[in-house]
Scaffold this motif. Structure first.
Motif, PDB file in Angstrom:
ATOM      1  N   LEU A   1       1.526  -2.850 -14.825  1.00 43.07           N
ATOM      2  CA  LEU A   1       1.428  -2.948 -13.503  1.00 43.07           C
ATOM      3  C   LEU A   1       1.488  -4.285 -12.821  1.00 43.07           C
ATOM      4  N   ASP A   2       1.113  -5.355 -13.654  1.00 40.17           N
ATOM      5  CA  ASP A   2       0.881  -6.717 -12.968  1.00 40.17           C
ATOM      6  C   ASP A   2       2.237  -7.143 -12.292  1.00 40.17           C
TER       7      ASP A   2
ATOM      8  N   LEU B   1       4.011  -5.436 -10.297  1.00 43.19           N
ATOM      9  CA  LEU B   1       4.178  -4.965  -9.059  1.00 43.19           C
ATOM     10  C   LEU B   1       3.666  -6.368  -8.033  1.00 43.19           C
ATOM     11  N   GLY B   2       2.675  -6.870  -8.819  1.00 43.41           N
ATOM     12  CA  GLY B   2       2.258  -8.433  -8.106  1.00 43.41           C
ATOM     13  C   GLY B   2       3.343  -9.196  -7.898  1.00 43.41           C
TER      14      GLY B   2
ATOM     15  N   PHE C   1       5.014  -7.756  -4.998  1.00 42.55           N
ATOM     16  CA  PHE C   1       4.312  -7.766  -3.696  1.00 42.55           C
ATOM     17  C   PHE C   1       4.738  -9.350  -3.677  1.00 42.55           C
ATOM     18  N   GLU C   2       4.818 -10.237  -4.089  1.00 40.12           N
ATOM     19  CA  GLU C   2       4.767 -11.829  -3.549  1.00 40.12           C
ATOM     20  C   GLU C   2       6.109 -11.764  -3.043  1.00 40.12           C
TER      21      GLU C   2
ATOM     22  N   HIS D   1       6.112  -8.931   0.332  1.00 39.52           N
ATOM     23  CA  HIS D   1       4.929  -8.466   1.240  1.00 39.52           C
ATOM     24  C   HIS D   1       5.275  -8.908   2.749  1.00 39.52           C
ATOM     25  N   GLN D   2       5.827 -10.023   2.919  1.00 43.14           N
ATOM     26  CA  GLN D   2       5.944 -11.131   4.152  1.00 43.14           C
ATOM     27  C   GLN D   2       7.198 -10.110   5.065  1.00 43.14           C
TER      28      GLN D   2
ATOM     29  N   TYR E   1       5.721  -6.838   6.018  1.00 47.79           N
ATOM     30  CA  TYR E   1       4.860  -6.990   6.966  1.00 47.79           C
ATOM     31  C   TYR E   1       5.558  -7.168   8.543  1.00 47.79           C
ATOM     32  N   THR E   2       6.449  -8.324   8.448  1.00 45.50           N
ATOM     33  CA  THR E   2       7.255  -8.538   9.805  1.00 45.50           C
ATOM     34  C   THR E   2       7.954  -7.270  10.233  1.00 45.50           C
TER      35      THR E   2
ATOM     36  N   GLN F   1      -0.670  -4.188   8.265  1.00 49.75           N
ATOM     37  CA  GLN F   1      -1.110  -4.941   6.867  1.00 49.75           C
ATOM     38  C   GLN F   1      -1.491  -3.535   6.025  1.00 49.75           C
TER      39      GLN F   1
ATOM     40  N   VAL G   1       1.747  -1.849   4.540  1.00 53.72           N
ATOM     41  CA  VAL G   1       2.119  -2.709   3.583  1.00 53.72           C
ATOM     42  C   VAL G   1       1.527  -2.180   2.157  1.00 53.72           C
ATOM     43  N   GLN G   2       0.114  -2.082   2.393  1.00 52.31           N
ATOM     44  CA  GLN G   2      -0.655  -1.670   1.116  1.00 52.31           C
ATOM     45  C   GLN G   2      -0.258  -0.347   0.746  1.00 52.31           C
TER      46      GLN G   2
ATOM     47  N   PHE H   1       3.219  -0.268  -1.292  1.00 51.45           N
ATOM     48  CA  PHE H   1       2.729  -0.817  -2.816  1.00 51.45           C
ATOM     49  C   PHE H   1       2.179   0.305  -3.277  1.00 51.45           C
TER      50      PHE H   1
ATOM     51  N   PRO I   1       5.899 -13.913  11.830  1.00 52.99           N
ATOM     52  CA  PRO I   1       4.185 -13.825  11.839  1.00 52.99           C
ATOM     53  C   PRO I   1       3.539 -13.828  10.398  1.00 52.99           C
TER      54      PRO I   1
ATOM     55  N   MET J   1      -4.895  -9.575   3.331  1.00 52.31           N
ATOM     56  CA  MET J   1      -3.783  -8.408   2.932  1.00 52.31           C
ATOM     57  C   MET J   1      -3.576  -8.804   1.229  1.00 52.31           C
TER      58      MET J   1
ATOM     59  N   PHE K   1      -4.659  -6.398  -1.590  1.00 48.86           N
ATOM     60  CA  PHE K   1      -3.744  -5.680  -2.764  1.00 48.86           C
ATOM     61  C   PHE K   1      -4.066  -5.781  -3.956  1.00 48.86           C
ATOM     62  N   TYR K   2      -4.583  -7.231  -4.507  1.00 50.73           N
ATOM     63  CA  TYR K   2      -4.836  -7.359  -5.962  1.00 50.73           C
ATOM     64  C   TYR K   2      -6.040  -6.677  -6.335  1.00 50.73           C
TER      65      TYR K   2
ATOM     66  N   MET L   1      -6.642  -3.557  -5.113  1.00 48.10           N
ATOM     67  CA  MET L   1      -5.984  -2.227  -5.253  1.00 48.10           C
ATOM     68  C   MET L   1      -5.527  -2.060  -6.661  1.00 48.10           C
ATOM     69  N   LEU L   2      -4.609  -3.267  -7.037  1.00 48.79           N
ATOM     70  CA  LEU L   2      -3.755  -3.241  -8.415  1.00 48.79           C
ATOM     71  C   LEU L   2      -4.623  -3.147  -9.425  1.00 48.79           C
TER      72      LEU L   2
END
Ligand SMILES: [Zn+2]
Lengths: 186, 268
Positions: free
Chosen positions: A18-19, A21-22, A25-26, A29-30, A33-34, A47, A50-51, A54, B56, B62, B66-67, B69-70
């Motif tokens: 699952l890590d 997914l981080g 996310f990096e 996510h931006q 979000y936009t 926000q 976005v959450q 994921f 933006p 956020m 997320f982390y 939640m993970l």
């Protein structure tokens, strides 16, 4: 670190790492979000959405079969998350008045007043476009996706995307013009 | 003046993708045709300005959310590991690496087997006890999951559903309960989890009709897609027929329709 493809990362997530997914996310996510901010005009809701994207990637990772691009799958989830949100909040849709202030929280306080007012104007103009047109502009002009990629994400032909971009820019130009007097540049 | 340049020419010209002869012809047309020139001139400033808009920035919370939640999810997945995985992990922790110790363990096991034979007489009564304990555990799990499912917090309902997955024979009442959550739970994640859980019992005869019925009640495309995937996996004529009816319905979401069409095409 060696660049691992989105696809390989998602396959690892599917296999229980699952890590990874981080990392995704990096990477994304931006962008998500936009996109959500332009659609909902609300920073907090964006926000949360976005959450939620994921979260669903984790919950429904079995549906990821890795045919086609990872981004196509991700944006497909993003669209369904957004639609669920709209359905739930149909009555509470953000009004234009609220919208005016909202994108500002992302803008740079150091910007000169003139530039800032130009950006404000664009925000208001973008706000008057339909969701469909705004989506295609955000993807193509703000996030620099190629038309082929957007076609994949939205599930239509490159021709359709270009035509949508045409009408979006044309409408935007008209709105800006009417807000601004006449623009003369070429 | 005939304007034979499609919309894509304007877009390609603006994005600098129009090259060579096409570009020359288009520019020439713009210089001659007032209507197209006006359109182009109207588009260009908007085109240029929009790309210079600042991106933006989301609030730092956020990332932390997320982390968090993970981490939570990782903890849950750990506890949801299958019996086989857990047994493997456990064996790995104590099974000795050295052959000499392995041999000792083997001899020990042989001796134990000897003792075991002498216990054969009493074994049947022990077995009886064990199965009682197991039954009690199942009942306990069933009760706990039932009460979790009634909880206000979505996270508790999710736990309840995860627990059902551990019950060997959940019985009709729990399956009914899952279907009820698919149909009525306000939280999409709970509904999705319930769909996943029900998939385990897709061989029960009534599940197909219940899922078809649930599909038509759903308003969330993601839950619809999850249900459709199960119905397609069942690969049963009646479910496929009702799926076709579902995608022919005008109200069906285009993304869901496209997904279903694609899955159905994969089946052929
Ligand atoms: Zn013309």
């Amino acid at each position: 670190m060696k660049h691992i493809s989105d696809h390989d990362l998602m396959i690892s997530v599917k296999d229980g790492d699952l890590d990874k997914l981080g990392v995704l996310f990096e990477r994304y996510h931006q962008k998500l979000y936009t996109l959500f901010l332009w659609q909902t005009r609300n920073a907090i809701i964006s926000q949360d959405l976005v959450q939620e994207v994921f979260m669903r990637m984790l919950k429904s990772n079995k549906t990821y079969r890795g045919e086609g691009q990872f981004t196509t799958w991700m944006y497909c989830i993003a669209r369904s998350v957004r639609m669920d949100h709209y359905r739930k909040n149909r009555k509470k849709m953000t009004s234009l008045d609220q919208a005016k202030e909202i994108p500002m929280d992302g803008s740079d306080p150091e910007l000169q007043a003139e530039r800032q007012s130009e950006i404000d104007l664009l925000y208001r103009a973008m706000d008057q476009l339909s969701d469909e047109k705004r989506e295609v502009l955000v993807l193509s002009r703000l996030q620099n996706y190629k038309y082929e990629e957007i076609a994949g994400i939205l599930g239509c032909s490159v021709g359709t995307i270009k035509s949508r971009v045409f009408w979006a820019i044309r409408d935007l130009g008209k709105i800006v013009k009417s807000m601004n007097g006449i623009c003369h540049e070429m | 003046m005939k304007c034979e340049f499609p919309e894509s020419y304007f877009v390609d010209c603006l994005s600098g993708q129009l090259k060579g002869k096409d570009l020359r012809l288009f520019k020439k047309h713009l210089s001659e045709c007032g209507r197209c020139r006006e359109i182009y001139m109207e588009m260009k400033p908007a085109w240029q300005k929009i790309a210079s808009m600042p991106e933006p920035r989301p609030a730092p919370s956020m990332k932390t959310d997320f982390y968090r939640m993970l981490e939570k999810e990782k903890a849950c997945t750990g506890s949801r590991m299958s019996l086989r995985d857990r047994l493997n992990a456990w064996l790995q922790t104590w099974w000795p690496g050295e052959p000499v110790v392995q041999l000792a363990c083997f001899i020990g096991a042989v001796l134990l087997a000897g003792f075991f034979v002498s216990f054969v007489q009493t074994r049947s009564s022990m077995h009886h006890e064990m199965s009682h304990v197991q039954q009690d555990m199942q009942i306990l799990k069933r009760n706990v999951s039932m009460s979790l499912l009634q909880n206000q917090a979505a996270s508790d309902r999710l736990k309840g559903i995860a627990l059902i997955g551990q019950i060997a024979d959940p019985g009709t009442s729990l399956v009914e309960e899952l279907i009820d959550h698919i149909n009525h739970d306000p939280n999409t994640n709970v509904r999705l989890a319930a769909v996943d859980a029900v998939a385990l019992y897709s061989d029960l005869p009534e599940i197909r009709t219940k899922l078809t019925d649930a599909l038509n009640r759903q308003d969330s495309p993601s839950v619809q897609i999850a249900i459709i995937d199960i119905l397609i996996q069942m690969n049963e004529t009646r479910s496929l027929r009702s799926l076709k009816a579902f995608i022919e319905n005008r109200e069906t979401d285009p993304i869901v329709r496209e997904h279903t069409n694609r899955r159905l095409a994969e089946m052929m």
